[in-house]
Scaffold this active site. Sequence first.
Site, PDB file in Angstrom:
ATOM      1  N   CYS A 211       0.834  -1.198  -0.051  1.00  0.00           N
ATOM      2  CA  CYS A 211       0.039   0.072  -0.110  1.00  0.00           C
ATOM      3  C   CYS A 211       0.818   1.208  -0.019  1.00  0.00           C
ATOM      4  O   CYS A 211       1.577   1.457  -0.835  1.00  0.00           O
ATOM      5  CB  CYS A 211      -1.164   0.177   1.171  1.00  0.00           C
ATOM      6  SG  CYS A 211      -2.414   1.036   1.035  1.00  0.00           S
TER       7      CYS A 211
ATOM      8  N   HIS B 291      -3.767  -5.883   1.891  1.00  0.00           N
ATOM      9  CA  HIS B 291      -3.677  -6.081   3.550  1.00  0.00           C
ATOM     10  C   HIS B 291      -4.332  -7.183   3.639  1.00  0.00           C
ATOM     11  O   HIS B 291      -4.982  -8.003   2.916  1.00  0.00           O
ATOM     12  CB  HIS B 291      -4.340  -4.872   4.108  1.00  0.00           C
ATOM     13  CG  HIS B 291      -3.863  -3.498   3.840  1.00  0.00           C
ATOM     14  ND1 HIS B 291      -2.727  -3.147   4.205  1.00  0.00           N
ATOM     15  CD2 HIS B 291      -4.574  -2.549   3.009  1.00  0.00           C
ATOM     16  CE1 HIS B 291      -2.541  -2.014   3.535  1.00  0.00           C
ATOM     17  NE2 HIS B 291      -3.540  -1.510   2.965  1.00  0.00           N
TER      18      HIS B 291
END
Lengths: 258, 461
Positions: free
Chosen positions: A96, A198
């Site tokens: 990310c 995630h």
Amino acid sequence: MSGTPPVRVVTLYDDVMNVYADRGNVIAVSQRAKEYGLALDVSPVSLGDRLPADADLVLIGGGQDREQRRIASELAGRGEQLRAWAEHDVAMLTVCGGFQLFGRWYRDHMGEEIPGIGLFDVTTVAPGAGWPRCIGDVVAKSHVTGLGEVVGFENHAGRTYLGPHAAPFATIEYGWGNNGGDGTEGAVYRQAIGTYLHGSLLPKNPTLLDHLLEAALRHRTGTDIGLERRPAPYAERAHASAAEVARHRAPRFDGIAR
Amino acid sequence: MRQRTALLAGRGAGEAARRLGRGGGTALPGLVAGTLAPGLVEALAGQLGHGAVTVTGTNGKTTTAHLLSTVARAAGLEPLANASGSNLERGLVTAYVDAAGWSGRVPRARQRLGVLEVDEAALPPLWPRIRPRAGVFLNLFRDQLDRYGEVDSVAEGWRRMVARGGPATLVLNVDDPSIAQLAEESPGAVVGFGVEDPAVAIEGSEHASDARFCRCGARLTYDGIYMGHVGRWRCEACGRVRPAPGVAARHVELGRDETCFDLSVGGEAVPMRLPLAGLYSVYNALAAAAAAHALGIPVAAIASALGAAGPAFGRQERFDVDGREVRVLLAKNPAGLNQIVRTLGASPTPPVVLAMLNDGIQDGQDVSWIYDADLERLAGRVGPVVCSGRRAPDLALRLALAGIEPAAVDADCERALDLALAHTERGARLEVVPTYTAMLEVREALARRAGGRPYWEREQR
């Protein structure tokens, strides 16, 4: 694996880039290494700390905008060393915000450009108000040999675009991916992987976890000894359940820009 | 006329929802009435003789509002509350619409005090419509990033609200730097609350810590952490420091089911026994006490009312099922779960645990957060753990990684409850730790097995 020197793991800014539970990746690496009887030497490196002289596996997670800004300039000063490590096939997992900063640059919604370290040939643009965040479950097919299906959860405003020298990590089946438009997810350069996933990612993608551990071990020992793959029953069940949820409620990628 | 029609329609819809047995109808009247007559809330809110207090923050809203209502009722006020965690705009409109008669008048309006728990993100657009006389700010932790966005944007919304006027009196947790620093924006009165007992600080730090940096940009220094980023903070760069709380807990003793401490309010101290476990409950009680103090209620009355308070819905509620005591400990985010971990870890004997993870909108669709909680601290301190909920496999994996091998994994609530009860001896304790929607489900199962009744029949007033 007794007799193998400890695998050197560097976790970058894990007290700052820590909002999306990417700490689970560190936990998974530690536990899996134990199962394989591998010794690990984990060095957390945060603001103001020095990078160790060498590493076999580098992990960095996602943070909030403000936190990303906080580390960006210091990270830039470490770019040369990190790029050199990547050239020497150090295994890396950047997630990310960490993935974005390992790209060339990140342009925020005000048009301000934050330079990245350019390890991946990718650029990221945060669109202005009115654009939805890319949030939801993901199922993707990895292009890395042997990895197969990866599952996770993405939550990002920035849209990442691959440059001419970048290869995607995976192709989206369900979810948004890099930009919601081209079906790509993440990027790969040698043994470094960038991704938006995630979940935490490594606990429920045991094949990817083993792949990274093997790459780290290869870097450490200079030989391709390989790991005798062990089953990971809890991880496999969590993977299957996450994939089922994603197929049930995430949008199927249909090749149309969103 | 328009408001009258809206009231009728709203009440009708709520009534219909309840009769059909479709949940409590706790948001529908607000949706209907709010759509038909904008301005209705402002009109109804203006009728309350004692105005309103809002309670917001990541964790503890429902319990704090419940405790404040209890204290207010004991002091002779009649609280008007939004029950059952229905804390978005619709739920608040519903509370007012339900309280108003068909005439559009709130009965006994002179004695009434609004006690409203408000979602963190919903408060800034709502406050100008309610004009609360006091606003309680409990804490700000990461919570459901898929729904709320990032913690920073919530804090920024609060700061702007307070700078524009906001609630007349701010009731602030001085131990949470992001809350304490709201005082800098406020032109009005501030009542601070906090814990004054280094003995209950944790060893080391928790992973889920969300305000490690000062507003000036430097890293904060802590002389003791109570939970997450909540503690005795100071900034060595700019000199900002945790203000001394006007309402404080000293000499805190944490028990399995209750907490003892000295409640000190403006120099006056009263020993009290709070029938709720955990340091987080102490914070909720302090917040309620500080708000009550701001309303002018004397400290002795506050302490005795808090001492007699029961648990709020699904928060430390206890049920007797076949001679086994079952306690429900709602867990919604890493900070809350860490508090439960601490509470369970302090049990005299390792308890049997039923942990339940759902991934609905209200739970957070992203289940990553279980990795941010320090479940490793539970290893060796719990008995058999049964995993359930829609994401039971994710939970089982997390526990296994924390060194806690699950005794059983079953997504089905009733079957998992049977399994957990089978592991619990008669007279022993089963601790149920569910996410929000799992709590609704397991609580209903427990109430049925214990002979209780559905929540909207008990909580409506």
